[in-house]
Design an enzyme around this catalytic site. Structure first.
Site, mmCIF file in Angstrom:
data_model
loop_
_atom_site.group_PDB
_atom_site.id
_atom_site.type_symbol
_atom_site.label_atom_id
_atom_site.label_comp_id
_atom_site.label_asym_id
_atom_site.label_seq_id
_atom_site.Cartn_x
_atom_site.Cartn_y
_atom_site.Cartn_z
ATOM 1 N N HIS A 483 1.219 -1.138 0.061
ATOM 2 C CA HIS A 483 0.336 0.057 0.087
ATOM 3 C C HIS A 483 0.893 0.785 -0.029
ATOM 4 O O HIS A 483 0.511 2.270 -0.308
ATOM 5 C CB HIS A 483 -0.886 0.424 1.043
ATOM 6 C CG HIS A 483 -2.041 -0.779 1.267
ATOM 7 N ND1 HIS A 483 -2.734 -2.047 1.951
ATOM 8 C CD2 HIS A 483 -2.762 -1.486 -0.028
ATOM 9 C CE1 HIS A 483 -3.751 -2.209 1.495
ATOM 10 N NE2 HIS A 483 -3.903 -2.522 -0.209
ATOM 11 N N GLU A 718 -19.619 -3.558 -28.286
ATOM 12 C CA GLU A 718 -18.661 -3.905 -27.722
ATOM 13 C C GLU A 718 -18.747 -5.840 -28.133
ATOM 14 O O GLU A 718 -17.781 -6.759 -27.733
ATOM 15 C CB GLU A 718 -18.840 -4.900 -26.576
ATOM 16 C CG GLU A 718 -18.980 -3.082 -25.119
ATOM 17 C CD GLU A 718 -19.419 -3.727 -24.179
ATOM 18 O OE1 GLU A 718 -18.348 -3.442 -23.391
ATOM 19 O OE2 GLU A 718 -20.459 -3.875 -23.043
ATOM 20 N N ASP A 742 -14.505 -5.712 -23.978
ATOM 21 C CA ASP A 742 -15.261 -6.724 -24.989
ATOM 22 C C ASP A 742 -15.125 -7.280 -26.033
ATOM 23 O O ASP A 742 -14.908 -8.080 -27.181
ATOM 24 C CB ASP A 742 -16.476 -6.843 -24.193
ATOM 25 C CG ASP A 742 -16.609 -6.849 -22.744
ATOM 26 O OD1 ASP A 742 -16.407 -8.176 -22.479
ATOM 27 O OD2 ASP A 742 -17.446 -6.670 -22.513
ATOM 28 N N CYS A 789 -14.504 3.946 -24.884
ATOM 29 C CA CYS A 789 -14.428 3.508 -23.456
ATOM 30 C C CYS A 789 -13.795 2.526 -22.993
ATOM 31 O O CYS A 789 -13.525 2.438 -21.583
ATOM 32 C CB CYS A 789 -15.852 3.919 -22.481
ATOM 33 S SG CYS A 789 -17.735 2.922 -22.851
#
Ligand code: PEP
Ligand code: MG
Length: 861
Positions: A483, A718, A742, A789
């Protein structure tokens, strides 16, 4: 004997090999789970309560068994470090590598012999392997002088470890299994699982990084409140589903099969929920992440004063060495009464919980994981026992967290060792509150240009660096996936970890060049080297500053073509980050985050509240809300879909909404009531009929609700079907936005989550680029715009090609919006078209990437 089957399998050849010492099987390390202690003496085993001494018989010294010895040598029952040998030589304490303390007390009242009859073969601090001699016994002499030679063998740290199996009594040979011990949480979970488990199911873990801290926290959250005892098992090791640290200690990795078990009234639901949650990949499905290499052996200082490390956050910094001040605080051992200490601890935990909840940006997810640690029932349980035993809240909390941190470190898994630092950070925050210092660990004030050096850094050390004085971070230990690394990268501070021992030689005030990209640290370099590094750092800082300074402005190509830079959002925190990064709108609001991991779907009001909050944060910028995209790799527990042989080609995306009209109607109502900024986008469209059906529902709902404003309805491209028929879709759609993730998997027939084909899943494959070009042409025929996107929009190498193909909107991850804008501003449309024409004619994704790299190099020159 009933000790574990694993231990009992030991043959004469490996009689000294305990479960702890066992080689890693299948590359997995299961050693934290249970430890078999082998008999350190031959003799006769009896239960502890038969020992002729009230202290041992009453279990006051710990749990175990006793041996009446017949042999003349005491040996180590497992690999361990010798903690102490009593001055009277009759007792030895060992600490196992898992942190359990084992006491072997030779005889009763033998202290009175003053050492006679014992010859000690080891010293405190010495490492011993199972079977190594510890003390030789002159048995005749001892039997003549001692009241009894019955020898208790005990685990003394009952808070952290318990005996889960023991020799049943009777004759024992040296080296035979005697006791099986386990960390307390794991032992209790195992007992729970064996006790009336009603439901069980195996799940293969699809998460790339396995069950690390954040997924473990979500698992704990998912079953909290259910009336069921739920456990998760990997092999023989079992952890309660609500115990974040015990879950971490299971060391569950990508591809492991784990068993979910539950008993109690809500058992079915608990197992169903967890199976769905874990099976969904929890947003982290993907090929196995490479296991970070163990920190390298201390790197020798190179002749020119260079040290090597592991890059945790990229960048170049020149500065002055300053060592982190010690953060270990002294705490009082004894408390002021159990009630008062319990109240102090509860109040401190509540205060820290609230402070962590206020974190934003990259720190938010990390602090959520820390919050889950605060709620871990096992940690609380250990702390409460300590308080009940008279300890202060401070001591109790430290004791609880250090024991768990040691357990994680003992796994030998570098990724889990990084999580131990998270525990220490949580310890530190709570102790600061208990000491009345507040819940925001402020960083000490460092002079400007500090490169901060530390043995190990904790997340709060980095989160507190706010004034820009610290320009680099270096640590002896630490890992690249910690982290600390995420926070440093988020703050833009270069960081080098795992530098090893040579870092300790760096003097306070030394001049340093930290080149995290090259994973090197130069100590007191020659002035010429410093000057050259400064020039490089200035150029990089200048470029980055220019990129950030221009982040808020609209982006045009050099020849004046406007390209919109939007952001993909998955939460309200993302919306804030997107605005800060200069996003001009949201090109994809992944609404699934509101629908997954819960037993019932959110109603229209809950959804509307969230969409409104995102729209408010975006302050008038457009928000493209994607309709629920579940099914396939994103199952939702509240909507049981039939099992499918090939879910990627089954009921998913908009097909779900069209079959479950109540779900679709509720979401559309919520979007329509959230204001005029919200647009609607359909996922996984394969035919015009799907779009026209949803349009019909939208129109009917607008009329019913009296919504006056126009509402744009667009389509995600997609599927190859949608790309090839983009002209038909564009007749009915207001815009098209290409989901390249996709689209790539369906075009190349390569599962985006399958490691076996991971190397080939590249959106820059010419086949995918041709479909993107086809989509843009189809949309343009009806004067509709095309955006991207999917992940390709966040790849600066891909940006010029996408522009050249006709894309006019790019929706990237928020942090990359400034870089996407910079990439837009660096090119002309004519050059992009030329590049795109060459890219679609290339014969592989690798060839396209080479073209794109050349192009970027030419732009930078
Ligand atoms: C895509 O497929 O490119 C996309 C943006 O959708 P998701 O990644 O959410 O499936
Ligand atoms: Mg998609």
């Amino acid at each position: 004997m009933p000790v574990s089957a694993r231990a009992a399998r030991g043959s004469a050849a490996n009689r000294w090999r305990t479960a702890h010492d066992a080689p890693r099987r299948n590359g997995r390390d299961d050693r934290v789970t249970r430890l078999t202690l082998l008999s350190p003496l031959p003799g006769w085993v009896s239960p502890l309560d038969e020992v002729p001494d009230a202290v041992f018989a009453g279990g006051m010294m710990g749990d175990g068994v006793a041996i009446d010895p017949t042999g003349t040598q005491l040996v180590a029952p497992c690999a361990a470090t010798v903690l102490s040998v009593h001055a009277a030589r009759h007792a030895v304490t060992l600490r196992t590598d898992d942190g359990a303390d084992v006491l072997i007390h030779l005889g009763i009242d033998t202290v009175a012999l003053g050492g006679a009859g014992f010859a000690v073969r080891v010293a405190a601090g010495q490492r011993v392997a199972a079977g190594d001699p510890l003390i030789d016994l002159d048995l005749d002499r001892l039997l003549a002088g001692a009241a009894s030679m019955v020898t208790p063998v005990l685990v003394t740290d009952a808070d952290a470890f318990e005996v889960v199996d023991r020799h049943p009594g009777g004759a024992v040979a040296i080296g035979e299994p005697l006791l099986v011990i386990a960390p307390r949480a794991i032992a209790r979970a195992a007992a729970d699982a064996g006790d009336g488990a009603a439901v069980a199911r195996d799940v293969v873990v699809p998460l790339a990084h396995g069950l690390h801290a954040r997924p473990a926290a979500r698992i704990a959250e998912a079953v909290r409140g259910l009336d069921a005892r739920v456990t998760i098992a990997k092999g023989d090791a079992v952890a309660p589903a609500t115990g974040v640290t015990a879950l971490l200690a299971l060391d569950v990795r990508h591809g492991d099969t784990i068993t979910l078990r539950a008993s109690g009234p809500d058992a079915d639901e608990a197992v169903e929920r967890l199976a769905t949650l874990i099976g969904s990949g929890m947003g982290e499905a993907g090929p196995a992440a490479p296991t970070p290499a163990a920190p390298p052996a201390p790197a020798p200082a190179l002749p020119d004063g260079m040290l090597r490390g592991v890059t945790a956050a990229p960048g170049l910094a020149i500065g002055t060495a300053r060592w982190l001040a010690s953060r270990d605080r002294a705490v009082a051992r004894d408390g002021a009464g159990a009630d008062a200490e319990r109240a102090r601890l509860d109040a401190a935990l509540a205060q820290v919980r609230a402070a962590l909840a206020a974190a934003t940006g990259a720190a938010a997810a990390i602090m959520a994981a820390h919050r889950a640690l605060l709620d871990d029932p096992d940690l609380i349980d250990v702390a409460q026992r300590q308080i009940a035993a008279g300890r202060s809240a401070d001591h109790a909390w430290r004791h609880a967290l250090r024991a768990q941190a040691d357990t994680l470190r003992a796994t030998g898994n570098p990724r889990l060792a990084e999580r131990a630092d998270d525990l220490l950070d949580v310890e530190r925050r709570v102790l600061a509150v208990l000491a009345g210092e507040g819940d925001d660990p402020a960083a000490p004030a460092y002079p400007a240009g500090t490169i901060l050096l530390a043995d190990d850094l904790l997340p709060s050390d980095v989160a507190a660096l706010r004034d820009g004085a610290v320009v680099g971070l270096c640590s002896t230990r630490g890992g690249p996936t910690s982290h600390v690394a995420i926070l440093a990268a988020g703050l833009g501070i270069p960081a080098l970890v795992a530098i090893g021992g040579p870092l300790a030689e760096v003097a306070e005030g030394a001049t340093l060049i930290l080149d995290a990209d090259a994973a090197t640290l130069a100590v007191d370099p020659a002035p010429g080297v410093v000057a050259a590094a400064r020039a490089r750092a200035d150029a990089a800082a200048h470029r980055r500053a220019a990129v950030l300074a221009a982040a808020a402005d609209a982006a045009h190509t050099r020849d004046g073509v406007r390209i919109e830079a939007f952001a993909n959002l998955g939460s309200l925190a993302d919306a804030q980050a997107a605005v800060a990064a200069g996003a001009e709108g949201c090109g994809l609001l992944r609404t699934e985050f509101l629908f997954l991991d819960r037993a019932t779907p959110p109603d229209a009001d809950e959804q509307a509240a969230l969409y409104c909050a995102v729209a408010d944060t975006l302050d008038g910028r457009p928000v493209i809300v994607r309709l629920l995209d579940i099914g396939g790799d994103k199952p939702a527990p509240w909507l049981p879909l039939p099992a499918e042989e090939n879910p990627a080609l089954g009921v998913r995306g908009i097909r779900v909404g069209l079959r479950h009209r109540d779900v679709l109607d509720t979401q559309l109502r919520a979007i329509l009531s959230a204001g005029a900024a919200c647009r609607i986008m359909l996922p996984m469209v394969a035919s015009v009929a799907e779009l026209t059906a949803v349009r019909g529902v939208v129109d009917a709902l607008r009329a019913d609700m009296g919504v006056a404003h126009a509402v744009q309805v667009g389509v995600m491209v997609e599927t190859p079907a949608a790309a090839i028929t983009a002209d038909l879709l564009a007749r009915h759609a207001d815009f098209l936005s290409i989901g390249t993730n996709d689209l790539t998997q369906y075009t190349l027939a390569m599962d985006r989550g399958n490691d076996g084909v991971a190397g080939g899943v590249d959106g820059l494959h010419p086949a995918v680029l041709r479909l993107i070009g086809e989509t843009c042409r189809g949309a343009a025929r009806h004067a509709r715009w095309t955006g991207v996107c999917g992940g390709l929009a966040s790849d600066p190498l891909a940006v010029p090609i996408l522009i050249g193909l006709g894309v006019t909107e790019l929706s990237a991850t928020p942090a990359l919006v400034p870089e996407v804008k910079a990439a837009i501003r660096a090119v002309t449309l004519a050059d992009c078209r030329d590049l795109a024409a060459r890219a679609v004619a290339a014969d592989s994704a690798a060839a396209v990437r080479a073209l794109a790299r050349d192009f970027a190099g030419g732009m930078a020159a």
